[in-house]
Design a protein around this motif. Structure first.
Motif, PDB file in Angstrom:
ATOM      1  N   PRO A  96      11.119 -60.752 -30.291  1.00 48.77           N
ATOM      2  CA  PRO A  96      10.265 -61.627 -31.321  1.00 48.77           C
ATOM      3  C   PRO A  96       9.822 -63.019 -30.478  1.00 48.77           C
ATOM      4  O   PRO A  96      10.690 -63.600 -30.045  1.00 48.77           O
ATOM      5  CB  PRO A  96      10.668 -61.557 -32.520  1.00 48.77           C
ATOM      6  N   LEU A  97       8.351 -63.395 -30.749  1.00 48.08           N
ATOM      7  CA  LEU A  97       8.036 -64.734 -30.040  1.00 48.08           C
ATOM      8  C   LEU A  97       8.753 -65.890 -30.869  1.00 48.08           C
ATOM      9  O   LEU A  97       8.690 -67.026 -30.613  1.00 48.08           O
ATOM     10  CB  LEU A  97       6.722 -64.637 -29.914  1.00 48.08           C
ATOM     11  N   PHE A  98       9.048 -65.553 -32.173  1.00 46.46           N
ATOM     12  CA  PHE A  98       9.552 -66.660 -32.802  1.00 46.46           C
ATOM     13  C   PHE A  98      10.902 -66.215 -33.773  1.00 46.46           C
ATOM     14  O   PHE A  98      11.136 -65.114 -33.754  1.00 46.46           O
ATOM     15  CB  PHE A  98       8.356 -66.865 -34.033  1.00 46.46           C
ATOM     16  N   LYS A  99      11.545 -67.178 -33.913  1.00 47.54           N
ATOM     17  CA  LYS A  99      13.236 -66.992 -34.308  1.00 47.54           C
ATOM     18  C   LYS A  99      12.957 -66.571 -35.797  1.00 47.54           C
ATOM     19  O   LYS A  99      12.285 -67.503 -36.712  1.00 47.54           O
ATOM     20  CB  LYS A  99      13.907 -68.491 -34.032  1.00 47.54           C
ATOM     21  N   VAL A 100      13.699 -65.889 -36.157  1.00 45.06           N
ATOM     22  CA  VAL A 100      14.064 -65.776 -37.662  1.00 45.06           C
ATOM     23  C   VAL A 100      15.252 -66.610 -38.080  1.00 45.06           C
ATOM     24  O   VAL A 100      16.230 -66.394 -37.408  1.00 45.06           O
ATOM     25  CB  VAL A 100      14.584 -63.992 -37.701  1.00 45.06           C
ATOM     26  N   LYS A 101      15.065 -67.068 -39.027  1.00 44.51           N
ATOM     27  CA  LYS A 101      16.078 -68.099 -39.477  1.00 44.51           C
ATOM     28  C   LYS A 101      17.526 -67.509 -39.679  1.00 44.51           C
ATOM     29  O   LYS A 101      17.550 -66.484 -40.453  1.00 44.51           O
ATOM     30  CB  LYS A 101      15.398 -69.020 -40.796  1.00 44.51           C
ATOM     31  N   GLY A 102      18.447 -68.240 -39.139  1.00 42.34           N
ATOM     32  CA  GLY A 102      19.786 -67.802 -39.275  1.00 42.34           C
ATOM     33  C   GLY A 102      20.104 -66.554 -38.282  1.00 42.34           C
ATOM     34  O   GLY A 102      21.165 -65.885 -38.541  1.00 42.34           O
ATOM     35  N   CYS A 103      19.188 -66.207 -37.567  1.00 43.23           N
ATOM     36  CA  CYS A 103      19.720 -64.907 -36.463  1.00 43.23           C
ATOM     37  C   CYS A 103      19.549 -65.350 -35.007  1.00 43.23           C
ATOM     38  O   CYS A 103      18.435 -65.900 -34.822  1.00 43.23           O
ATOM     39  CB  CYS A 103      18.438 -63.802 -36.826  1.00 43.23           C
ATOM     40  N   LYS A 104      20.488 -64.969 -34.313  1.00 45.60           N
ATOM     41  CA  LYS A 104      20.774 -65.349 -33.054  1.00 45.60           C
ATOM     42  C   LYS A 104      20.338 -64.338 -32.187  1.00 45.60           C
ATOM     43  O   LYS A 104      20.265 -62.905 -32.593  1.00 45.60           O
ATOM     44  CB  LYS A 104      22.251 -65.435 -32.783  1.00 45.60           C
ATOM     45  N   TYR A 105      19.593 -64.446 -31.152  1.00 50.80           N
ATOM     46  CA  TYR A 105      19.057 -63.479 -30.253  1.00 50.80           C
ATOM     47  C   TYR A 105      19.695 -63.263 -28.897  1.00 50.80           C
ATOM     48  O   TYR A 105      20.030 -64.490 -28.164  1.00 50.80           O
ATOM     49  CB  TYR A 105      17.565 -63.850 -29.976  1.00 50.80           C
ATOM     50  N   ILE A 106      20.296 -62.271 -28.571  1.00 48.44           N
ATOM     51  CA  ILE A 106      20.645 -61.796 -27.211  1.00 48.44           C
ATOM     52  C   ILE A 106      20.017 -60.706 -26.570  1.00 48.44           C
ATOM     53  O   ILE A 106      19.551 -59.757 -27.307  1.00 48.44           O
ATOM     54  CB  ILE A 106      22.094 -61.196 -27.310  1.00 48.44           C
ATOM     55  N   SER A 107      19.309 -60.936 -25.424  1.00 48.15           N
ATOM     56  CA  SER A 107      18.864 -59.948 -24.633  1.00 48.15           C
ATOM     57  C   SER A 107      19.301 -59.626 -23.428  1.00 48.15           C
ATOM     58  O   SER A 107      19.966 -60.472 -22.769  1.00 48.15           O
ATOM     59  CB  SER A 107      17.240 -60.324 -24.288  1.00 48.15           C
ATOM     60  N   ILE A 108      19.200 -58.120 -22.974  1.00 44.90           N
ATOM     61  CA  ILE A 108      19.745 -57.877 -21.668  1.00 44.90           C
ATOM     62  C   ILE A 108      18.342 -58.028 -20.539  1.00 44.90           C
ATOM     63  O   ILE A 108      17.366 -57.438 -21.081  1.00 44.90           O
ATOM     64  CB  ILE A 108      20.026 -56.438 -21.556  1.00 44.90           C
ATOM     65  N   VAL A 109      18.517 -58.839 -19.582  1.00 43.87           N
ATOM     66  CA  VAL A 109      17.360 -58.972 -18.902  1.00 43.87           C
ATOM     67  C   VAL A 109      17.673 -58.077 -17.482  1.00 43.87           C
ATOM     68  O   VAL A 109      18.787 -58.749 -16.742  1.00 43.87           O
ATOM     69  CB  VAL A 109      16.913 -60.365 -18.523  1.00 43.87           C
ATOM     70  N   ASN A 110      17.362 -57.042 -17.195  1.00 43.18           N
ATOM     71  CA  ASN A 110      17.977 -56.086 -16.094  1.00 43.18           C
ATOM     72  C   ASN A 110      17.480 -56.489 -14.771  1.00 43.18           C
ATOM     73  O   ASN A 110      18.139 -56.685 -13.878  1.00 43.18           O
ATOM     74  CB  ASN A 110      17.348 -54.557 -16.233  1.00 43.18           C
ATOM     75  N   ASP A 111      16.050 -57.209 -14.624  1.00 40.32           N
ATOM     76  CA  ASP A 111      15.566 -57.734 -13.541  1.00 40.32           C
ATOM     77  C   ASP A 111      14.305 -58.340 -13.959  1.00 40.32           C
ATOM     78  O   ASP A 111      13.874 -58.377 -15.166  1.00 40.32           O
ATOM     79  CB  ASP A 111      15.429 -56.679 -12.566  1.00 40.32           C
ATOM     80  N   VAL A 112      13.875 -58.980 -12.841  1.00 36.53           N
ATOM     81  CA  VAL A 112      12.507 -59.632 -13.088  1.00 36.53           C
ATOM     82  C   VAL A 112      11.624 -59.199 -12.001  1.00 36.53           C
ATOM     83  O   VAL A 112      10.902 -59.842 -11.262  1.00 36.53           O
ATOM     84  CB  VAL A 112      12.563 -61.343 -12.865  1.00 36.53           C
ATOM     85  N   ILE A 113      11.471 -57.847 -11.870  1.00 36.49           N
ATOM     86  CA  ILE A 113      10.542 -57.068 -11.040  1.00 36.49           C
ATOM     87  C   ILE A 113       9.365 -57.497 -10.989  1.00 36.49           C
ATOM     88  O   ILE A 113       8.526 -57.579  -9.598  1.00 36.49           O
ATOM     89  CB  ILE A 113      10.859 -55.608 -11.210  1.00 36.49           C
ATOM     90  N   TYR A 114       8.758 -57.905 -12.158  1.00 37.33           N
ATOM     91  CA  TYR A 114       7.436 -58.280 -12.276  1.00 37.33           C
ATOM     92  C   TYR A 114       6.894 -59.689 -11.467  1.00 37.33           C
ATOM     93  O   TYR A 114       5.739 -59.909 -11.346  1.00 37.33           O
ATOM     94  CB  TYR A 114       7.029 -58.337 -13.848  1.00 37.33           C
ATOM     95  N   LYS A 115       7.968 -60.076 -11.043  1.00 36.33           N
ATOM     96  CA  LYS A 115       7.732 -61.486 -10.396  1.00 36.33           C
ATOM     97  C   LYS A 115       8.122 -61.111  -8.690  1.00 36.33           C
ATOM     98  O   LYS A 115       7.797 -62.028  -7.897  1.00 36.33           O
ATOM     99  CB  LYS A 115       8.954 -62.522 -10.542  1.00 36.33           C
ATOM    100  N   ALA A 116       8.485 -60.036  -8.370  1.00 30.99           N
ATOM    101  CA  ALA A 116       8.918 -59.616  -6.988  1.00 30.99           C
ATOM    102  C   ALA A 116       7.837 -59.169  -6.147  1.00 30.99           C
ATOM    103  O   ALA A 116       7.463 -59.887  -5.017  1.00 30.99           O
ATOM    104  CB  ALA A 116      10.057 -58.678  -7.207  1.00 30.99           C
ATOM    105  N   ASP A 117       7.082 -58.219  -6.659  1.00 31.70           N
ATOM    106  CA  ASP A 117       5.759 -57.897  -5.681  1.00 31.70           C
ATOM    107  C   ASP A 117       4.838 -57.182  -6.465  1.00 31.70           C
ATOM    108  O   ASP A 117       5.087 -56.203  -7.244  1.00 31.70           O
ATOM    109  CB  ASP A 117       6.477 -56.661  -4.542  1.00 31.70           C
ATOM    110  N   PRO A 118       3.708 -57.405  -6.419  1.00 32.46           N
ATOM    111  CA  PRO A 118       2.340 -56.772  -7.209  1.00 32.46           C
ATOM    112  C   PRO A 118       2.284 -55.507  -7.063  1.00 32.46           C
ATOM    113  O   PRO A 118       1.814 -54.796  -7.634  1.00 32.46           O
ATOM    114  CB  PRO A 118       1.090 -57.858  -6.656  1.00 32.46           C
ATOM    115  N   ASN A 119       2.743 -54.920  -5.924  1.00 26.87           N
ATOM    116  CA  ASN A 119       2.496 -53.614  -5.710  1.00 26.87           C
ATOM    117  C   ASN A 119       3.534 -52.494  -6.380  1.00 26.87           C
ATOM    118  O   ASN A 119       3.601 -51.430  -6.236  1.00 26.87           O
ATOM    119  CB  ASN A 119       2.957 -53.115  -4.025  1.00 26.87           C
ATOM    120  N   PHE A 120       4.472 -53.264  -7.105  1.00 24.96           N
ATOM    121  CA  PHE A 120       5.750 -52.630  -7.813  1.00 24.96           C
ATOM    122  C   PHE A 120       5.393 -52.173  -9.126  1.00 24.96           C
ATOM    123  O   PHE A 120       6.000 -51.034  -9.769  1.00 24.96           O
ATOM    124  CB  PHE A 120       6.999 -53.508  -7.780  1.00 24.96           C
ATOM    125  N   LEU A 121       4.374 -52.809  -9.926  1.00 30.38           N
ATOM    126  CA  LEU A 121       3.979 -52.334 -11.333  1.00 30.38           C
ATOM    127  C   LEU A 121       2.595 -52.495 -11.306  1.00 30.38           C
ATOM    128  O   LEU A 121       1.805 -53.387 -10.639  1.00 30.38           O
ATOM    129  CB  LEU A 121       4.503 -53.419 -12.221  1.00 30.38           C
TER     130      LEU A 121
END
Length: 368
Positions: A96-121
């Motif tokens: 979510p773009l905004f924090k829910v009060k009292g809730c911590k956020y953990i995300s898995i970022v597998n890769d940043v392929i969208y930054k690598a090459d415009p031909n990939f996505l």
């Protein structure tokens, strides 16, 4: 602690990221005896009901890519508050773009392929990821990534504290292993798939970044060998229309989709070489599955593949088709070399265990 997990990935065909979640959920009940887990989804999930609380939310007739941001930013936060969630965990890096009060956020970022090459996505999907991933990375209290390469790539593209990123290497399904198949069963599978004496296997999405056209160039180098077939297994992805046109023009290349894990683990055991010259990988699950199955691996020496495969396979520049073709022939003709690479792959695969992955993940949860 109440831990919430965005489990919607389990409601569609399971691929790399979904497989991470599926394996984690299988093992967490064996490791974590003190936290409560809430799985948020559109509909009911086939999970261990005595351990997980499956919170079904709302469905929509809108396309997934349109409805997902709405669900993520308006519907999910409502349920996080309702269930008094202390920690939200997302395996697909979108939060979510905004924090829910009292809730911590953990995300898995597998890769940043969208930054690598415009031909990939595709353009729209790339922009979607660039927008939402930027905020997810910024808002995460901690980021889990799946290789040292991915951590380096995240730090390259985003201003984020290195201490905020934890590398937890993933693992393959333990069902992928060497199997003693009966001779007749091997023959039946080969006949069903129209394979010849030797099989060069690729498993993964049929898309630009996987360098399928590179595999076809290797196949062209070996087209005089009538007893060698290249087998491509995977769903269609970005650029597949052009790729499949090339595939269909070659008699020594076969494509199959919708192969379930039950058959796939057998195919890993009847194939002779695994070929994976991908241009970009955040981790690279298929090469690990192959090594774990005792199938010699030839892979690209780039991104995370050099880190994951390492000494367990033969690494090449992804555009060095001639060297890859030569290695295939050497593996097929030199049994001692073949067994050496098979054993190296098996040993390397032992470094990646589900127990270790899950323990490190739960330890991260409990650090809050």
């Amino acid at each position: 602690m109440n831990i919430g997990i965005d489990a919607r990935l389990l409601e569609r065909r399971v691929t790399g990221i979904g497989r991470i979640l599926m394996l984690l959920l299988k093992e967490i009940p064996k490791v974590d005896k003190k936290n409560k887990y809430f799985l948020f989804s559109y509909g009911s999930l086939d999970v261990e009901k005595n351990f997980y609380i499956n919170v079904t939310t709302v469905k929509s007739l809108l396309p997934q890519k349109l409805f997902s941001p709405i669900w993520n930013n308006f519907i999910l936060p409502h349920y996080l508050k309702k269930e008094k969630i202390d920690l939200l965990f997302s395996v697909n890096q979108i939060l979510p773009l905004f924090k829910v009060k009292g809730c911590k956020y953990i995300s898995i970022v597998n890769d940043v392929i969208y930054k690598a090459d415009p031909n990939f996505l595709p353009f729209t999907y790339r922009k979607y990821l660039q927008f939402f991933a930027y905020f997810s990375i910024k808002i995460s209290d901690l980021i889990i990534t799946i290789s040292k390469y991915s951590k380096k790539d995240i730090l390259k593209h985003y201003k984020v504290d290195e201490k905020k990123i934890k590398v937890i290497l993933q693992s393959a399904n333990e069902e992928f292993m060497p199997m003693n198949l009966e001779v007749n069963e091997k023959k039946e599978i080969k006949a069903k798939l129209k394979l010849t004496k030797y099989t060069i296997l690729y498993v993964g999405v049929i898309e630009n970044r996987k360098n399928i056209l590179g595999i076809l160039k290797v196949a062209d180098e070996l087209k005089e060998y009538k007893d060698i077939r290249f087998l491509l297994i995977g769903k269609m992805g970005y650029g597949s229309k052009k790729i499949m046109k090339e595939v269909n023009e070659r008699k020594n290349v076969i494509y199959r989709s919708n192969v379930d894990d039950g058959l796939l683990k057998k195919i890993y055991n009847i194939a002779d070489v695994f070929l994976f010259p991908s241009y970009y990988e955040g981790f690279g699950y298929p090469p690990l599955e192959a090594m774990q199955s005792g199938l010699p691996v030839i892979a690209a020496n780039n991104t995370s593949l050099a880190e994951i495969v390492d000494t367990g396979g033969l690494l090449h520049d992804p555009d060095d088709y001639i060297s890859m073709a030569k290695n295939i022939i050497k593996l097929l003709n030199d049994n001692s070399f073949y067994m050496k690479m098979r054993n190296k792959g098996l040993e390397r695969a032992k470094q990646f265990t589900l127990e270790k992955t899950v323990k490190e993940t739960v330890d991260v949860f409990n650090s809050f």
